[in-house]
Design a protein around this motif. Sequence first.
Motif, PDB file in Angstrom:
ATOM      1  N   TYR A  67     -21.451 -42.091 147.738  1.00 37.94           N
ATOM      2  CA  TYR A  67     -20.518 -42.522 146.677  1.00 37.94           C
ATOM      3  C   TYR A  67     -20.032 -43.945 146.938  1.00 37.94           C
ATOM      4  CZ  TYR A  67     -16.383 -42.806 143.731  1.00 37.94           C
ATOM      5  OH  TYR A  67     -15.453 -43.220 142.818  1.00 37.94           O
ATOM      6  N   PRO A  88     -20.039 -31.932 140.657  1.00 37.98           N
ATOM      7  CA  PRO A  88     -20.035 -33.117 141.521  1.00 37.98           C
ATOM      8  C   PRO A  88     -20.842 -32.817 142.785  1.00 37.98           C
ATOM      9  CG  PRO A  88     -17.811 -32.549 140.787  1.00 37.98           C
ATOM     10  CD  PRO A  88     -18.685 -31.403 140.441  1.00 37.98           C
ATOM     11  N   ARG A 145     -13.861 -37.459 140.124  1.00 35.32           N
ATOM     12  CA  ARG A 145     -13.872 -35.995 140.201  1.00 35.32           C
ATOM     13  C   ARG A 145     -15.157 -35.396 139.645  1.00 35.32           C
ATOM     14  NH1 ARG A 145      -8.388 -34.624 137.160  1.00 35.32           N
ATOM     15  NH2 ARG A 145      -9.335 -36.179 135.785  1.00 35.32           N
ATOM     16  N   ALA A 146     -15.901 -36.179 138.853  1.00 36.17           N
ATOM     17  CA  ALA A 146     -17.177 -35.706 138.323  1.00 36.17           C
ATOM     18  C   ALA A 146     -18.348 -36.114 139.209  1.00 36.17           C
ATOM     19  CB  ALA A 146     -17.389 -36.252 136.917  1.00 36.17           C
ATOM     20  N   LEU A 147     -18.069 -36.857 140.257  1.00 37.36           N
ATOM     21  CA  LEU A 147     -19.138 -37.409 141.086  1.00 37.36           C
ATOM     22  C   LEU A 147     -19.087 -36.937 142.535  1.00 37.36           C
ATOM     23  CD1 LEU A 147     -18.842 -41.079 139.757  1.00 37.36           C
ATOM     24  CD2 LEU A 147     -20.727 -39.517 139.267  1.00 37.36           C
ATOM     25  N   CYS A 167     -17.754 -27.302 135.189  1.00 33.04           N
ATOM     26  CA  CYS A 167     -17.741 -28.771 135.245  1.00 33.04           C
ATOM     27  C   CYS A 167     -18.444 -29.327 134.013  1.00 33.04           C
ATOM     28  CB  CYS A 167     -18.387 -29.271 136.531  1.00 33.04           C
ATOM     29  SG  CYS A 167     -17.760 -28.499 138.035  1.00 33.04           S
TER      30      CYS A 167
END
Length: 317
Positions: A216, A209, A230-232, A114
């Motif tokens: 979120y 993530p 997608r990064a969180l 990632c």
Amino acid sequence: MATSTAASLLARLSRAIGHESAQHELRWMRQALRSPPSRIPPSAQTVEDMVERRIRGEPLQYILGSQPFGPLTLAVRPPVLIPRPETEDWALNLAQLIRSQPPPARPLNVLDLCTGTGCIPLLLCRELPPGWAHATGVDISEDAVALAKENARLNDVPVLPLQLHSRHASSRETMANTFTPILADLMQQDVVREAGLEPSYDVITSNPPYIPKAEYDRLDPSVRDYEDVRALLGDPEGAVPPTLPEAERDKGLSFYHRIAELVRDEDLLGPNGMLVLEVGDGQADDVASILKRRTDLGNIDVWNDPWGKARVVFARR
């Protein structure tokens, strides 16, 4: 800029983000326009445009187009995750730890899962002596892989195609540290073969993530509306491992389970290897427990960030 215009911009920005922050950010905006980092122009042409975008909630780093990260100056642009100071802190500490050891007989194989902007492996490449590291960065996002490659070149880290990577891994004499970015889905069942990874690795790092869905949904729009979900999001739809117990779901931990699975089943981490995982607030004990239950790794430790929060789970084989 006329005094009246400058005062108006400061007043408008102050209403959005507070007076002290507005003063600092206006100074950085003007500096970015006057003397931008080499080869990284700002994404706006005037301070007025920058202020308008900032008032709408866009992160300052995207507007400036760059972000310092240890010795690096990184290009940043949406939707790739903006590197955080917590990550910078532990990446510098990791580089110091590696440097404190005897020089390796061959370059260390470093794998960053990632990878985003490439900030972690590129910092290691810059901070370690020449010939100490061949780093690979994996990400699901085409935008991230392209930006990581760009950041390597901006920071004078040679980029090696995957097929050349292994040929340069046998000797560290008169060699530069190198970086290879790879587009791949960590959650794909056969990701090691499909991505062309070559276990085992001496150092595995990841800032995966890790934000639970409920958290979120409460994120500030400046994060949620601009940075890649997608990064969180730690438990994205369709990516939660089917074997994950119900009690472990929706806690933002799916990627840690997957990394533990890869370490266990794919021999991803070599002898005496280091596994370094950034974690979210309150997740360190759960992630340490996942590694204890699902891998044979010992010597598991937790590193705090400069603000006193448990930020990294560190394990050594």
